[in-house]
Scaffold this motif. Structure first.
Motif, PDB file in Angstrom:
ATOM      1  N   THR A 111       0.835  -1.286   0.170  1.00 12.28           N
ATOM      2  CA  THR A 111      -0.176  -0.137  -0.023  1.00 12.28           C
ATOM      3  C   THR A 111       0.958   1.278  -0.043  1.00 12.28           C
ATOM      4  O   THR A 111       1.839   1.445   0.689  1.00 12.28           O
ATOM      5  CB  THR A 111      -0.943   0.209   1.174  1.00 12.28           C
ATOM      6  OG1 THR A 111      -1.714  -1.117   1.134  1.00 12.28           O
ATOM      7  CG2 THR A 111      -1.562   1.241   1.163  1.00 12.28           C
ATOM      8  N   LEU A 112       0.519   2.207  -0.854  1.00 11.14           N
ATOM      9  CA  LEU A 112       1.258   3.488  -0.791  1.00 11.14           C
ATOM     10  C   LEU A 112       0.929   4.210   0.458  1.00 11.14           C
ATOM     11  O   LEU A 112      -0.388   4.547   0.936  1.00 11.14           O
ATOM     12  CB  LEU A 112       0.689   4.173  -2.052  1.00 11.14           C
ATOM     13  CG  LEU A 112       1.596   3.752  -3.345  1.00 11.14           C
ATOM     14  CD1 LEU A 112       0.677   4.848  -4.460  1.00 11.14           C
ATOM     15  CD2 LEU A 112       2.783   4.126  -3.407  1.00 11.14           C
ATOM     16  N   VAL A 113       1.773   4.796   1.107  1.00  7.91           N
ATOM     17  CA  VAL A 113       1.705   5.648   2.280  1.00  7.91           C
ATOM     18  C   VAL A 113       2.617   7.192   2.095  1.00  7.91           C
ATOM     19  O   VAL A 113       3.402   6.888   0.893  1.00  7.91           O
ATOM     20  CB  VAL A 113       2.193   4.941   3.604  1.00  7.91           C
ATOM     21  CG1 VAL A 113       1.305   3.816   3.761  1.00  7.91           C
ATOM     22  CG2 VAL A 113       3.511   4.521   3.339  1.00  7.91           C
ATOM     23  N   GLN A 114       2.221   8.012   2.723  1.00 17.40           N
ATOM     24  CA  GLN A 114       2.928   9.154   2.555  1.00 17.40           C
ATOM     25  C   GLN A 114       3.238   9.804   4.189  1.00 17.40           C
ATOM     26  O   GLN A 114       2.647  10.600   4.541  1.00 17.40           O
ATOM     27  CB  GLN A 114       2.159  10.319   1.881  1.00 17.40           C
ATOM     28  CG  GLN A 114       2.915  11.568   1.691  1.00 17.40           C
ATOM     29  CD  GLN A 114       1.913  12.625   0.638  1.00 17.40           C
ATOM     30  OE1 GLN A 114       0.931  12.141   0.067  1.00 17.40           O
ATOM     31  NE2 GLN A 114       2.528  13.666   0.377  1.00 17.40           N
ATOM     32  N   PRO A 115       4.443   9.042   4.655  1.00 12.63           N
ATOM     33  CA  PRO A 115       4.764   9.445   6.169  1.00 12.63           C
ATOM     34  C   PRO A 115       5.130  10.950   6.124  1.00 12.63           C
ATOM     35  O   PRO A 115       5.636  11.590   5.326  1.00 12.63           O
ATOM     36  CB  PRO A 115       5.943   8.591   6.351  1.00 12.63           C
ATOM     37  CG  PRO A 115       6.513   8.272   4.885  1.00 12.63           C
ATOM     38  CD  PRO A 115       5.411   8.266   3.903  1.00 12.63           C
ATOM     39  N   VAL A 116       5.011  11.279   7.549  1.00 11.89           N
ATOM     40  CA  VAL A 116       5.181  12.612   7.880  1.00 11.89           C
ATOM     41  C   VAL A 116       6.121  12.721   9.001  1.00 11.89           C
ATOM     42  O   VAL A 116       5.772  12.050   9.917  1.00 11.89           O
ATOM     43  CB  VAL A 116       4.024  13.732   8.079  1.00 11.89           C
ATOM     44  CG1 VAL A 116       3.110  13.075   8.974  1.00 11.89           C
ATOM     45  CG2 VAL A 116       4.380  15.169   8.431  1.00 11.89           C
ATOM     46  N   ALA A 117       6.991  13.486   9.191  1.00 11.77           N
ATOM     47  CA  ALA A 117       8.241  13.762  10.532  1.00 11.77           C
ATOM     48  C   ALA A 117       7.383  14.373  11.578  1.00 11.77           C
ATOM     49  O   ALA A 117       6.435  15.266  11.288  1.00 11.77           O
ATOM     50  CB  ALA A 117       9.205  14.432   9.829  1.00 11.77           C
TER      51      ALA A 117
END
Length: 495
Positions: free
Chosen positions: A175-181
């Motif tokens: 699955t595509l994810v868009q992690p964020v700090a």
């Protein structure tokens, strides 16, 4: 501010203080905030988001209200509880004349019908809608995977990748994810306080990188200097089985892992970055995933983790204070008392007491503690793998393996409350003191408040092992303190 005892809230308070805001924290157990470095600079009031009176009192004279609480699926009716708490929060904010509400929710996949979302994601989306409908201008930040030292998402990623060089994984690793700090999340939360009054909407929040969860694991392996991981996705692991698998491999218990796993069933990618019009990106842009992983891992290795996912109480864990003893009028209260004279200073003894758990262990029958931790995890508990936030220092509210620090009197008393699965409530006290003759004495007390017949049977069933477990613990703590004191004196003389 609600949620100041949690992972994000505990980091947001000092950021708001540094930005020049005065901060009031609403907490069910204010003592949990007592030992935070910023405690003396923020006001703390007792209350609960489901109690209208305490929320109204906390809102008085407030300009901005942060809603940073959620249940993580604790109980069958958690959606109704979240809905009611959000409604109370919004209504009391409007009545108090609050200028803005800020809420941190989850990024929900586009085009997926509401009924197909996990209960956790569905509830978090609904909370945002309730707050937006409150009549108070509201900022809803929708974040996906948050990368930061101590976050549940990072701990899950870290332990899965480090412990399993070959992984048979659920299909959601594609699955595509868009992690964020986490530092970008905090920056946006602080900046949201100053949004114009005519802005009331949700914003997608993510970092610059879009990748699969499998790629994220491989990025972590590269950053951590690990050999390339072999990852084999299979379609048979349901979210429930995935959460049990995560619970056995990582410190994140199944009850917390399940909503994290469920949220990865669908693609969670930002479809806009409109928030930069109100909270501009930093000059070098949001933190990229490799740097976020590097920063988080560095803080873990340097033992500089400010808050952890386990900072908030585990859903379903007991929170009752230790009953008055010996004048307990509510029924049986079993105790196991141990003491030992220690050939060391009280300061040396205290260092051993405060350093207990985590990598240092529990100073008796390591196999027995390990088995008890495994049994706890098999029954959905937290087990021993939560470890410690800091290798030397504890503060009230810290998780400590399957205990939580209920009270600490620095240099003298440490009281832990059990968060393992038990037919009752349990506490463990450790004290360092001098007796009437000036000798250092270690005192230890295990307390168990049984629940029903099963609770009584449990106590008497494990009582034969107390001499080895608790007696050995007292002896070994005394010996460890003596060795530590001797090393320190020898080192001091040599210097």
């Amino acid at each position: 501010m609600t949620g100041a005892t949690g992972y994000i809230g505990g980091r947001l308070v000092p950021e708001l203080l540094a930005a020049g805001y005065r901060v009031r924290c609403l907490a069910r157990t204010p003592v949990k905030l007592r030992d935070h470095p910023w405690a003396g600079r923020a006001e703390v009031v007792a209350g609960d988001v489901t109690d209208e009176e305490s929320v109204a009192a906390a809102m008085r004279d407030a300009d901005v209200a942060y809603y940073l609480v959620h249940s993580l699926g604790s109980g069958r009716d958690f959606e109704a509880t979240d809905r009611r708490a959000a409604r109370i929060f919004g209504e009391r904010a409007r009545a108090a004349g609050v200028r803005r509400i800020v809420y941190l929710g989850g990024l929900t996949p586009r085009g997926v019908p509401r009924h197909e979302l996990s209960p956790h994601l569905r509830s978090r989306a609904e909370v945002g809608e309730v707050l937006l409908a409150s009549g108070v201008p509201t900022t809803v930040l929708r974040a996906a995977v948050i990368i930061g030292s101590g976050s549940a998402s990072f701990e899950m990623l870290r332990y899965l990748t480090e412990r399993l060089p070959v992984m048979v994984t659920p299909s959601w690793v594609r699955t595509l994810v868009q992690p964020v700090a986490v530092r970008d999340v905090l920056r946006l939360l602080v900046g949201s306080a100053a949004m114009p009054a005519d802005v009331s909407r949700g914003f997608d929040v993510g970092g610059p990188d879009v990748l699969t969860y499998r790629d994220l694991m491989r990025r972590y392996a590269a950053v951590a200097g690990l050999p390339r991981r072999l990852i084999v996705p299979v379609p048979v692991l349901t979210p429930r089985l995935s959460s049990l698998w995560i619970g056995l491999v990582t410190p994140v218990p199944a009850g917390v892992a399940r909503p994290l796993a469920e949220s990865l069933r669908h693609e969670v990618v930002c479809h806009e970055h409109d928030i930069r019009a109100y909270v501009p990106d930093p000059p070098d842009g949001p933190v990229r995933v490799d740097r976020a992983l590097t920063l988080a891992l560095r803080r873990v290795r340097e033992a500089q983790v400010d808050t952890r996912w386990s900072s908030a109480a585990v859903p379903g864990a007991p929170s009752d204070p230790l009953p008055t003893d010996p004048d307990w009028a509510g029924g049986s209260l079993y105790t196991d008392r141990r003491q030992a004279l220690v050939d060391a200073s009280p300061q040396a003894l205290w260092r051993v007491i405060e350093g207990i758990g985590g990598e240092h262990g529990w100073y008796s029958l390591g196999v027995a503690w390990a088995v008890r931790g495994l049994v706890d995890r098999l029954f959905g508990g937290v087990g021993l793998r939560r470890g410690r936030r800091d290798a030397q220092r504890l503060r009230v509210g810290d998780s400590l393996d399957f205990w939580r620090v209920e009270e600490i009197e620095r240099g003298r008393l440490l009281r832990l409350r059990a968060e393992m699965r038990l037919p009752g409530l349990a506490w463990l006290e450790m004290c360092a003191e001098r007796d009437t003759e000036g000798r250092t004495r270690y005192r230890q007390r295990a307390v168990f408040l049984p629940r029903g017949l099963l609770g009584h049977a449990y106590w008497w069933g494990v009582a034969p092992f107390h001499a080895a477990v608790f007696g050995g613990m007292a002896r070994n703590i005394a010996r460890a303190a003596a060795r530590s004191d001797a090393r320190e004196q020898t080192g001091g003389a040599g210097g």
